[in-house]
Design a protein around this motif. Structure first.
Motif, PDB file in Angstrom:
ATOM      1  N   ARG A   4      40.491  38.774   7.391  1.00  0.00           N
ATOM      2  CA  ARG A   4      40.304  39.725   6.440  1.00  0.00           C
ATOM      3  C   ARG A   4      41.250  39.287   5.335  1.00  0.00           C
ATOM      4  O   ARG A   4      40.877  38.942   4.028  1.00  0.00           O
ATOM      5  N   LEU A   5      42.618  39.393   5.802  1.00  0.00           N
ATOM      6  CA  LEU A   5      43.556  39.400   4.897  1.00  0.00           C
ATOM      7  C   LEU A   5      44.481  37.796   4.776  1.00  0.00           C
ATOM      8  O   LEU A   5      45.520  37.815   3.729  1.00  0.00           O
ATOM      9  N   GLY A   6      44.023  37.134   5.760  1.00  0.00           N
ATOM     10  CA  GLY A   6      44.366  35.499   5.591  1.00  0.00           C
ATOM     11  C   GLY A   6      45.565  35.586   6.256  1.00  0.00           C
ATOM     12  O   GLY A   6      46.505  34.611   5.718  1.00  0.00           O
ATOM     13  N   VAL A   7      46.185  36.197   7.216  1.00  0.00           N
ATOM     14  CA  VAL A   7      47.420  36.279   7.924  1.00  0.00           C
ATOM     15  C   VAL A   7      47.144  35.966   9.275  1.00  0.00           C
ATOM     16  O   VAL A   7      46.004  35.988   9.778  1.00  0.00           O
ATOM     17  N   SER A   8      48.362  36.010  10.199  1.00  0.00           N
ATOM     18  CA  SER A   8      47.925  35.628  11.734  1.00  0.00           C
ATOM     19  C   SER A   8      47.765  37.014  12.276  1.00  0.00           C
ATOM     20  O   SER A   8      48.370  37.997  11.809  1.00  0.00           O
ATOM     21  N   PRO A   9      47.189  37.024  13.532  1.00  0.00           N
ATOM     22  CA  PRO A   9      47.137  38.330  14.210  1.00  0.00           C
ATOM     23  C   PRO A   9      48.491  38.885  14.692  1.00  0.00           C
ATOM     24  O   PRO A   9      48.684  40.035  14.869  1.00  0.00           O
ATOM     25  N   ALA A  10      49.362  37.839  14.995  1.00  0.00           N
ATOM     26  CA  ALA A  10      50.686  38.052  15.124  1.00  0.00           C
ATOM     27  C   ALA A  10      51.573  39.077  13.971  1.00  0.00           C
ATOM     28  O   ALA A  10      52.188  39.909  14.327  1.00  0.00           O
ATOM     29  N   THR A  11      51.039  38.498  12.840  1.00  0.00           N
ATOM     30  CA  THR A  11      51.796  39.462  11.659  1.00  0.00           C
ATOM     31  C   THR A  11      51.070  40.809  11.695  1.00  0.00           C
ATOM     32  O   THR A  11      51.800  41.537  11.418  1.00  0.00           O
ATOM     33  N   VAL A  12      49.819  40.944  11.787  1.00  0.00           N
ATOM     34  CA  VAL A  12      49.476  42.666  11.659  1.00  0.00           C
ATOM     35  C   VAL A  12      49.892  43.261  12.884  1.00  0.00           C
ATOM     36  O   VAL A  12      50.325  44.488  12.557  1.00  0.00           O
ATOM     37  N   SER A  13      50.284  42.611  14.113  1.00  0.00           N
ATOM     38  CA  SER A  13      50.861  43.316  15.296  1.00  0.00           C
ATOM     39  C   SER A  13      52.048  43.636  14.961  1.00  0.00           C
ATOM     40  O   SER A  13      52.582  44.945  15.359  1.00  0.00           O
ATOM     41  N   ARG A  14      52.932  42.654  14.266  1.00  0.00           N
ATOM     42  CA  ARG A  14      54.233  43.220  13.736  1.00  0.00           C
ATOM     43  C   ARG A  14      54.105  44.298  12.960  1.00  0.00           C
ATOM     44  O   ARG A  14      54.860  45.349  12.730  1.00  0.00           O
ATOM     45  N   TRP A  15      53.125  44.449  11.933  1.00  0.00           N
ATOM     46  CA  TRP A  15      52.997  45.410  11.087  1.00  0.00           C
ATOM     47  C   TRP A  15      52.706  46.756  11.857  1.00  0.00           C
ATOM     48  O   TRP A  15      53.347  47.828  11.595  1.00  0.00           O
ATOM     49  N   THR A  16      51.744  46.947  12.641  1.00  0.00           N
ATOM     50  CA  THR A  16      51.211  48.070  13.570  1.00  0.00           C
ATOM     51  C   THR A  16      52.426  48.419  14.479  1.00  0.00           C
ATOM     52  O   THR A  16      52.570  49.887  14.760  1.00  0.00           O
ATOM     53  N   GLN A  17      53.481  47.580  14.952  1.00  0.00           N
ATOM     54  CA  GLN A  17      54.565  48.205  15.540  1.00  0.00           C
ATOM     55  C   GLN A  17      55.730  48.458  14.750  1.00  0.00           C
ATOM     56  O   GLN A  17      56.793  49.037  15.250  1.00  0.00           O
TER      57      GLN A  17
END
Length: 252
Positions: free
Chosen positions: A27-40
């Motif tokens: 939805r945001l046009g980023v990588s899943p790894a980026t979202v993972s770093r946010w949530t951590q």
């Protein structure tokens, strides 16, 4: 030590919207790894991403994300659109609204608003592209503008940018700000619609996209400017559909 508050808020968005990290990344046009770093809590989102998160999230998380992006959003959920618009750093009294057929809803109506980043980038409306172009990786959010939710089919994909040059005059004057839905990139869908395309060397071009006899053309409103062939998809990337724009009123 626990995760920072912004990380917990992103986790809450995932729960509220019932999204996986991969869903949010798409939805945001980023990588899943980026979202993972946010949530951590390892890597904080950019201002532009916070704006997109604010557009996705439910209140009060949406307001929280907008404020993280640097936007004063106190009282946003209860205010009318008229009040919201009057609070912008860019005063609408200095602008006249040039609306497309999609933007018939009046500003005085009540409803939700979408925060749209104004990027420090310019789409050229000249017959010749500018010599220098800002790479998207270097683009900064210059300001934040608000628009009614009903004007934005894909709220999290909306951006705005400047226009310079006279190739779209009198439809879009030089100095205008255009609002672009970057979710719409299908060339068939964009036929006959105002579009922004991005060239890998020359930057952004705005004109009316037309498919004719096997060629894709960008056709200017100014009859003095010849159509531009953008058929080569490896050089010309579709950036999005122009939904509406604002232009300063010219003194007579």
């Amino acid at each position: 030590m626990g995760n920072p508050q912004w990380s917990e808020r992103i986790r809450q968005v995932l729960r509220d919207l019932k999204l996986t990290q991969a869903d949010l990344a798409e939805r945001l046009g980023v990588s899943p790894a980026t979202v993972s770093r946010w949530t951590q809590g390892k890597h904080e989102p950019t201002a532009e991403t916070y704006i997109a998160l604010g557009n996705l999230a439910q209140r009060p998380d949406g307001i929280y994300f907008w404020e993280r992006a640097g936007m004063g959003a106190a009282g946003l959920s209860d205010a009318s659109l008229h009040s919201i618009m009057s609070s912008l750093r860019v005063s609408l009294r200095d602008f006249k609204l040039v609306a497309s057929r999609r933007t018939s809803k009046q500003l005085s109506d009540k409803g939700n608003a979408v925060a749209i980043p104004l990027l420090n980038v310019t789409a050229f409306g000249d017959r010749i592209a500018p010599k220098e172009n800002v790479s998207l990786s270097e683009v900064e959010v210059e300001d934040i503008l608000l628009a009614p939710l009903s004007w934005c089919p894909h709220p999290e994909k909306m951006i705005s940018m400047h226009v310079a040059g006279d190739s779209m005059y009198p439809l879009i004057a030089s100095g205008s700000i255009i609002f672009v839905d970057t979710a719409v990139t299908d060339r068939e869908v964009l036929d006959q619609k105002l579009t922004v395309v991005a060239h890998r060397d020359m930057g952004f071009k705005v004109a009316r996209f037309q498919r004719l006899a096997g060629s894709d053309l960008m056709v200017s409103a100014n009859h003095k400017c010849l159509p531009l062939d953008v058929s080569n998809a490896s050089k010309w990337k579709i950036y999005g559909e122009v939904l509406w724009w604002v232009a300063r009123d010219v003194e007579p």
